[in-house]
Design a protein around this motif. Structure first.
Motif, PDB file in Angstrom:
ATOM      1  N   SER B  12     -11.022  25.938 -47.353  1.00  0.00           N
ATOM      2  CA  SER B  12     -11.912  27.315 -47.605  1.00  0.00           C
ATOM      3  C   SER B  12     -11.934  28.023 -46.238  1.00  0.00           C
ATOM      4  N   ILE B  13     -12.261  29.264 -46.831  1.00  0.00           N
ATOM      5  CA  ILE B  13     -12.394  30.119 -45.652  1.00  0.00           C
ATOM      6  C   ILE B  13     -13.913  29.793 -44.938  1.00  0.00           C
ATOM      7  N   GLU B  14     -13.869  29.670 -43.671  1.00  0.00           N
ATOM      8  CA  GLU B  14     -14.748  29.398 -42.764  1.00  0.00           C
ATOM      9  C   GLU B  14     -16.325  30.517 -42.769  1.00  0.00           C
ATOM     10  N   LYS B  18     -16.999  31.425 -48.142  1.00  0.00           N
ATOM     11  CA  LYS B  18     -16.561  30.160 -47.888  1.00  0.00           C
ATOM     12  C   LYS B  18     -15.588  29.930 -49.178  1.00  0.00           C
ATOM     13  N   LYS B  19     -14.872  30.804 -49.725  1.00  0.00           N
ATOM     14  CA  LYS B  19     -14.105  30.751 -50.911  1.00  0.00           C
ATOM     15  C   LYS B  19     -12.972  29.508 -50.652  1.00  0.00           C
ATOM     16  N   GLU B  20     -13.060  28.748 -51.550  1.00  0.00           N
ATOM     17  CA  GLU B  20     -11.823  27.783 -51.477  1.00  0.00           C
ATOM     18  C   GLU B  20     -10.368  28.435 -51.769  1.00  0.00           C
ATOM     19  N   ILE B  21      -9.333  28.283 -50.745  1.00  0.00           N
ATOM     20  CA  ILE B  21      -8.190  28.817 -51.002  1.00  0.00           C
ATOM     21  C   ILE B  21      -7.198  27.550 -51.383  1.00  0.00           C
ATOM     22  N   LEU B  22      -7.166  26.587 -50.731  1.00  0.00           N
ATOM     23  CA  LEU B  22      -6.232  25.333 -50.987  1.00  0.00           C
ATOM     24  C   LEU B  22      -6.934  24.470 -51.912  1.00  0.00           C
ATOM     25  N   GLY B  39       5.448  31.488 -54.474  1.00  0.00           N
ATOM     26  CA  GLY B  39       4.199  31.843 -55.302  1.00  0.00           C
ATOM     27  C   GLY B  39       3.573  33.111 -55.040  1.00  0.00           C
ATOM     28  N   PRO B  40       2.902  33.814 -56.201  1.00  0.00           N
ATOM     29  CA  PRO B  40       2.356  34.668 -56.055  1.00  0.00           C
ATOM     30  C   PRO B  40       1.553  35.249 -54.863  1.00  0.00           C
ATOM     31  N   ASN B  41       1.393  36.653 -54.816  1.00  0.00           N
ATOM     32  CA  ASN B  41       0.452  36.917 -53.417  1.00  0.00           C
ATOM     33  C   ASN B  41      -0.747  36.331 -53.809  1.00  0.00           C
ATOM     34  N   GLY B  42      -1.384  36.129 -52.455  1.00  0.00           N
ATOM     35  CA  GLY B  42      -2.731  35.599 -52.545  1.00  0.00           C
ATOM     36  C   GLY B  42      -2.987  34.268 -52.998  1.00  0.00           C
ATOM     37  N   SER B  43      -1.521  33.323 -53.412  1.00  0.00           N
ATOM     38  CA  SER B  43      -2.064  32.171 -53.826  1.00  0.00           C
ATOM     39  C   SER B  43      -2.400  31.075 -52.827  1.00  0.00           C
ATOM     40  N   GLY B  44      -1.891  31.417 -51.569  1.00  0.00           N
ATOM     41  CA  GLY B  44      -2.432  30.486 -50.241  1.00  0.00           C
ATOM     42  C   GLY B  44      -1.476  30.176 -49.588  1.00  0.00           C
ATOM     43  N   LYS B  45      -0.266  30.647 -49.807  1.00  0.00           N
ATOM     44  CA  LYS B  45       0.966  30.182 -48.896  1.00  0.00           C
ATOM     45  C   LYS B  45       0.699  30.367 -47.244  1.00  0.00           C
ATOM     46  N   SER B  46       0.153  31.633 -46.815  1.00  0.00           N
ATOM     47  CA  SER B  46       0.041  31.782 -45.426  1.00  0.00           C
ATOM     48  C   SER B  46      -1.053  31.013 -44.974  1.00  0.00           C
ATOM     49  N   THR B  47      -2.015  30.720 -45.942  1.00  0.00           N
ATOM     50  CA  THR B  47      -3.212  29.808 -45.474  1.00  0.00           C
ATOM     51  C   THR B  47      -2.770  28.448 -45.100  1.00  0.00           C
ATOM     52  N   LEU B  48      -1.773  28.043 -45.973  1.00  0.00           N
ATOM     53  CA  LEU B  48      -1.222  26.788 -45.979  1.00  0.00           C
ATOM     54  C   LEU B  48      -0.366  26.694 -44.295  1.00  0.00           C
ATOM     55  N   GLY B  57     -10.544  29.666 -38.379  1.00  0.00           N
ATOM     56  CA  GLY B  57     -10.996  30.438 -39.521  1.00  0.00           C
ATOM     57  C   GLY B  57     -11.207  29.818 -40.933  1.00  0.00           C
ATOM     58  N   TYR B  58     -10.368  28.436 -40.849  1.00  0.00           N
ATOM     59  CA  TYR B  58     -10.429  27.890 -41.965  1.00  0.00           C
ATOM     60  C   TYR B  58     -11.174  26.590 -42.032  1.00  0.00           C
ATOM     61  N   GLU B  59     -11.831  26.006 -42.846  1.00  0.00           N
ATOM     62  CA  GLU B  59     -12.417  24.547 -42.763  1.00  0.00           C
ATOM     63  C   GLU B  59     -11.659  23.739 -43.880  1.00  0.00           C
ATOM     64  N   PHE B  89       5.478  33.997 -37.745  1.00  0.00           N
ATOM     65  CA  PHE B  89       4.439  34.605 -38.589  1.00  0.00           C
ATOM     66  C   PHE B  89       4.747  35.423 -39.438  1.00  0.00           C
ATOM     67  N   GLN B  90       4.020  35.636 -40.684  1.00  0.00           N
ATOM     68  CA  GLN B  90       4.099  36.981 -41.470  1.00  0.00           C
ATOM     69  C   GLN B  90       4.074  38.057 -40.804  1.00  0.00           C
ATOM     70  N   TYR B  91       2.948  38.109 -40.033  1.00  0.00           N
ATOM     71  CA  TYR B  91       2.754  39.510 -39.363  1.00  0.00           C
ATOM     72  C   TYR B  91       2.601  39.082 -37.756  1.00  0.00           C
ATOM     73  N   ASP B 175       6.958  31.891 -42.479  1.00  0.00           N
ATOM     74  CA  ASP B 175       6.292  32.574 -43.260  1.00  0.00           C
ATOM     75  C   ASP B 175       6.819  34.187 -43.790  1.00  0.00           C
ATOM     76  N   GLU B 176       7.505  34.252 -44.862  1.00  0.00           N
ATOM     77  CA  GLU B 176       8.104  35.333 -45.401  1.00  0.00           C
ATOM     78  C   GLU B 176       8.822  36.081 -44.200  1.00  0.00           C
ATOM     79  N   THR B 177       9.850  35.345 -43.471  1.00  0.00           N
ATOM     80  CA  THR B 177      10.372  35.897 -42.402  1.00  0.00           C
ATOM     81  C   THR B 177      11.231  36.955 -42.929  1.00  0.00           C
ATOM     82  N   THR B 207       8.763  32.189 -49.025  1.00  0.00           N
ATOM     83  CA  THR B 207       9.490  33.171 -49.419  1.00  0.00           C
ATOM     84  C   THR B 207       9.040  33.904 -50.774  1.00  0.00           C
ATOM     85  N   HIS B 208       9.156  35.211 -51.084  1.00  0.00           N
ATOM     86  CA  HIS B 208       8.992  35.723 -52.473  1.00  0.00           C
ATOM     87  C   HIS B 208      10.578  35.726 -53.197  1.00  0.00           C
ATOM     88  N   TYR B 209      11.312  35.734 -52.360  1.00  0.00           N
ATOM     89  CA  TYR B 209      12.710  36.219 -53.044  1.00  0.00           C
ATOM     90  C   TYR B 209      13.954  35.136 -52.926  1.00  0.00           C
TER      91      TYR B 209
HETATM   92  N1  LIG Z   1      -9.728  35.102 -43.364  1.00  0.00           N
HETATM   93  C1  LIG Z   1      -9.915  35.330 -44.474  1.00  0.00           C
HETATM   94  N2  LIG Z   1     -10.922  35.905 -45.135  1.00  0.00           N
HETATM   95  C2  LIG Z   1     -11.059  36.117 -46.345  1.00  0.00           C
HETATM   96  N3  LIG Z   1     -10.145  35.542 -47.147  1.00  0.00           N
HETATM   97  C3  LIG Z   1      -9.043  35.005 -46.996  1.00  0.00           C
HETATM   98  C4  LIG Z   1      -8.825  34.850 -45.454  1.00  0.00           C
HETATM   99  N4  LIG Z   1      -7.422  34.543 -45.331  1.00  0.00           N
HETATM  100  C5  LIG Z   1      -7.266  34.393 -46.469  1.00  0.00           C
HETATM  101  N5  LIG Z   1      -7.920  34.679 -47.433  1.00  0.00           N
HETATM  102  C6  LIG Z   1      -7.591  34.888 -48.944  1.00  0.00           C
HETATM  103  O1  LIG Z   1      -7.178  33.679 -49.313  1.00  0.00           O
HETATM  104  C7  LIG Z   1      -6.358  33.855 -50.244  1.00  0.00           C
HETATM  105  C8  LIG Z   1      -4.902  33.452 -49.712  1.00  0.00           C
HETATM  106  O2  LIG Z   1      -4.325  34.123 -49.040  1.00  0.00           O
HETATM  107  P1  LIG Z   1      -2.781  33.757 -48.133  1.00  0.00           P
HETATM  108  O3  LIG Z   1      -2.669  34.968 -47.112  1.00  0.00           O
HETATM  109  O4  LIG Z   1      -2.779  32.428 -47.960  1.00  0.00           O
HETATM  110  O5  LIG Z   1      -1.864  34.263 -49.577  1.00  0.00           O
HETATM  111  P2  LIG Z   1      -0.232  34.373 -49.589  1.00  0.00           P
HETATM  112  O6  LIG Z   1       0.076  33.296 -50.734  1.00  0.00           O
HETATM  113  O7  LIG Z   1       0.389  34.158 -48.177  1.00  0.00           O
HETATM  114  O8  LIG Z   1      -0.120  35.640 -49.896  1.00  0.00           O
HETATM  115  P3  LIG Z   1       1.308  36.796 -49.591  1.00  0.00           P
HETATM  116  O9  LIG Z   1       2.344  36.338 -50.569  1.00  0.00           O
HETATM  117  O10 LIG Z   1       0.420  38.010 -50.141  1.00  0.00           O
HETATM  118  O11 LIG Z   1       1.393  36.784 -48.277  1.00  0.00           O
HETATM  119  C9  LIG Z   1      -6.026  35.448 -50.537  1.00  0.00           C
HETATM  120  O12 LIG Z   1      -6.988  35.933 -51.742  1.00  0.00           O
HETATM  121  C10 LIG Z   1      -6.830  36.024 -49.095  1.00  0.00           C
HETATM  122  O13 LIG Z   1      -7.442  37.343 -49.462  1.00  0.00           O
END
Ligand SMILES: Nc1ncnc2c1ncn2[C@@H]1O[C@H](COP(=O)(O)OP(=O)(O)OP(=O)(O)O)[C@@H](O)[C@H]1O
Ligand SMILES: [Mg+2]
Lengths: 437, 256
Positions: B12-14, B18-22, B39-48, B57-59, B89-91, B175-177, B207-209
């Motif tokens: 989760s976000i620290e 403290k939203k659980e992402i993975l 996977g769709p936007n916001g699904s947690g790929k970059s978090t992983l 920043g993650y716990e 990095f994605q960014y 990550d989305e290179t 990747t998305h594509y």
């Molecule tokens: N530091 C943070 N603080 C708050 N929310 C976060 C943070 N990092 C990620 N999130 C949230 O976690 C969720 C997953 O984000 P993540 O970047 O992992 O998605 P993604 O799958 O990589 O999306 P995309 O395809 O758009 O890159 C999103 O809802 C994002 O807003």
């Protein structure tokens, strides 16, 4: 000023009789105010009470061999024409003032020829003087204290039209190996019309508690150009209180780099008076303070005449419990239309215990001017730090690289490559003691 | 023992809510394999990806990640890098005042130091950089410039793969290179990645594509939705996703 009476005959012995007036005026003015406290506006943010507690003796002699010098100075004979002083006393053994090119004069005051003495007499004590200038609080007590101790000093004079490529080094080394000592460096730099020079003014300390209270007076003739690097790398127990006072004539250019790495406490004042039209002034600074250090930088630019521009970038890095002060004054006089002045002050705090007090101070009495100032205080960007670490660079080094990049942006502009590189490696060594650049 | 083993990873976000992402990710990756994660936007790929690289920043609330048998989550980011983990990095981050070459040399030598190897000589380094810059068709003027500062979107992405080519990691996570790359650059990036492929390494491609996967052909494709891997398959799965979108996996999500 405890032992002043005993010391005075020594000063008299090394100086012409007309120095008496300057000394006497200095003593009188200094004694009216004495050491500053936090109630004195110009010293609000720093503590100088220790200066009253430590028993500084008047400077005594010390020997420093050339080989030894290399441990504090990276600048050798090849690098520059050098006039060196040890604990305030001229040190011919580590100077190189022979074989100077035509039109370049570099001598200690007491060895000046009669023509040189005339120029010294014209300017000495008259540039570092704020009386009659704008500002409600022109506190110059440490100039007075230096005046009171006027004796030895460096005179640099470049004749009209002479351009000196090779750097000129005014070197003040201190070595307090027999107890705390106070010394009062004095420099007079006069650039004739259309002349050009690059000057390094450095304060390097070996060890021991010292009070170095310096005054540098600089006169820049019409269309002349001076690049001035002031390097303060005193030891951890040193107090360094400096004043650089500059007068610029028409269409002249003055660029200064105020570089601070050392000292327990350093307080620098750069006062530039633009007394001609179309002058360019650039005041840049890099200060790095770590454990126990205080670094205060006070700049002042008097735009007295029209069509001048001034730019100022001061960067400060503070770690551990270090303290910083930045006070940037810009006075634009009523006549100084079309003034273009820009002041930037950026600070990087590496620890929660580090702090800086910043005080931009713009007083503008003309209406058609452009004056801006900006100050930022920040920390290292976590994103950048992670990026470096994710490539394998350890935390401490990644931090040092980022801090270095922040501070080096100012040093990068120093035109002399050797000087720039030496300062860059000093900076890196300060940030990353165990590594090479 | 798998090369990289992610077991039931919850994170989760620290800060803040403290939203659980993975929400329980398990994944095994062996040497020599390429895994695509879609996977769709916001699904947690970059978090992983970030958690694997060690970003703060993650716990991690439960689960484990082992890399060559060692606990990856215990390691500092620089140690992970030195052990062979690389995140493109994605960014990518801009670092004013630090040149690309200085940065790379510091990175390379830090990694060597970690392995008790001597620093690479300047001439060897220059040769290596030149060779890899050529491979990535990276304009040599970019090498002397500050890291990513003022680089175009595509140049930043190419610079990431260039760094990878120099550092030769064992596990590369991209990550989305491919996003923001023109078609030629896409091929160059794919070439760079394929050049790294070997029996000793593994690659995770986020990747998305599907297009990138024509060039970097994956052994496995995983679909990440709402913090869970809802479906895994071969490279055909990417084609199926391209055709049908993520909608057809809604049921799988409920079951997962
Ligand atoms: N530091 C943070 N603080 C708050 N929310 C976060 C943070 N990092 C990620 N999130 C949230 O976690 C969720 C997953 O984000 P993540 O970047 O992992 O998605 P993604 O799958 O990589 O999306 P995309 O395809 O758009 O890159 C999103 O809802 C994002 O807003
Ligand atoms: Mg993402």
């Amino acid at each position: 000023m405890g032992q002043y009476e005993q010391y005075l005959p020594l000063l008299k012995a090394v100086s012409p009789s007309w120095f008496d007036q300057i000394r006497e005026a200095g003593v009188k003015r200094y004694q009216q105010v004495g050491l500053p406290t936090r109630h004195d506006e110009e010293f609000r943010f720093i503590t100088l009470s220790q200066l009253g507690e430590i028993e500084f003796q008047p400077a005594y002699g010390a020997t420093i061999h050339r080989g030894e010098l290399a441990s504090v100075s990276q600048f050798d004979d090849q690098f520059a024409y050098t006039i060196a002083f040890i604990n305030g006393q001229f040190a011919p053994e580590i100077s190189s003032v022979e074989n100077l090119p035509q039109g370049l004069h570099l001598v200690p005051f007491d060895q000046a020829s009669s023509e040189e003495s005339e120029i010294i007499q014209t300017y000495l004590g008259k540039v570092a003087d704020l009386s009659g200038k704008l500002g409600s609080n022109n506190d110059q007590r440490f100039v007075d204290l230096n005046n009171a101790h006027l004796g030895e000093g460096a005179f640099l004079y470049i004749e009209d039209g002479v351009e000196v490529e090779h750097p000129i080094h005014l070197l003040w080394v201190s070595k307090a190996d027999h107890g705390p000592l106070a010394f009062y460096p004095r420099n007079l730099i006069v650039l004739g019309n259309k002349s050009r020079a690059q000057v390094l003014e450095s304060y390097l300390g070996f060890s021991g508690a010292t009070l170095g209270n310096s005054v540098s007076e600089i006169v820049i003739g019409g269309e002349a150009e001076l690049v001035h690097v002031k390097l303060q790398d005193e030891n951890d127990d040193a107090f360094h209180i400096s004043n650089v006072s500059v007068r610029q004539s028409e269409s002249s250019s003055y660029t200064s780099y105020n570089v601070n790495f050392g000292a327990h406490l350093a307080r620098n004042e750069f006062n530039v008076f633009l007394e001609g039209e179309s002058c360019h002034t650039r005041l840049d600074g890099v200060s790095v303070g770590l454990s126990g250090q205080t670094i205060a930088n006070h700049t002042r630019i008097d735009h007295a005449l029209p069509n001048c521009n001034s730019f100022e970038v001061y960067k400060t890095v503070l770690g551990d419990d270090a303290k910083g002060v930045f006070n940037g004054k810009i006075f634009v006089y009523q006549d100084a239309q079309k003034t273009d002045a820009k002041q930037t002050n950026q600070t990087l705090l590496l620890s929660k215990r580090a702090s800086i007090d910043t005080k931009p101070q713009l007083e503008i009495f003309a209406d058609d001017v452009k004056c801006t100032h900006g100050a930022t205080v920040g920390q290292i960007a976590e994103e950048s730090l992670f990026y470096l670490r994710s490539r394998g660079i350890p935390y401490e080094k990644a931090k040092a690289i980022l801090v270095y990049a922040f501070a080096a942006e100012v040093l990068e502009r120093i035109p002399n490559e050797e000087l720039r590189q030496k300062l860059e490696s000093k900076l890196f060594a300060k940030l990353m003691p165990s590594e090479e650049a | 023992m798998p090369f990289l083993e992610i077991s039931n990873l919850h994170a989760s976000i620290e800060e803040g809510d403290k939203k659980e992402i993975l929400k329980g990710i398990s994944l095994q990756i062996n040497k020599g394999e390429v895994h695509a994660i879609m996977g769709p936007n916001g699904s947690g790929k970059s978090t992983l990806a970030s958690i694997l690289a060690g970003r703060d920043g993650y716990e991690v609330t439960s689960g484990t990640v082992t890399f060559e048998g060692a606990d990856l989550l215990e390691m500092e980011p620089e140690v992970r890098a030195a052990e062979g983990v690389f995140l493109a990095f994605q960014y990518p981050v801009e670092i004013p005042g630090v040149t690309n070459t200085y940065f790379l040399r510091a990175a390379l030598n830090s990694i060597r130091k970690h392995h008790n190897q001597p620093e690479m000589s300047m001439s060897e380094f220059t040769k290596l950089v030149k060779e890899k810059a050529q491979l990535m068709e990276l304009d040599s003027s970019l090498l002397g410039r500050s890291v990513n500062e003022g680089f175009s979107g595509g140049e930043k992405k190419r610079n990431e793969i260039f760094q990878m080519a120099v550092l030769q990691p064992k596990l590369a996570i991209l990550d989305e290179t491919d996003s923001g790359l023109d078609i030629d650059a896409l091929k160059i990036v794919a070439n760079g990645v394929n050049a790294l492929r070997s029996q000793d390494r593994a690659v995770i491609v986020v990747t998305h594509y599907q297009r990138l996967l024509n060039y970097i052909v994956p052994d496995f494709v995983h679909v990440l939705m709402e913090g869970k891997i809802v479906k895994s398959g071969g490279k055909e799965l990417a084609l199926e996703l391209e055709e049908k979108g993520y909608g057809f996996l809604e049921n799988a999500l409920v079951e997962a």
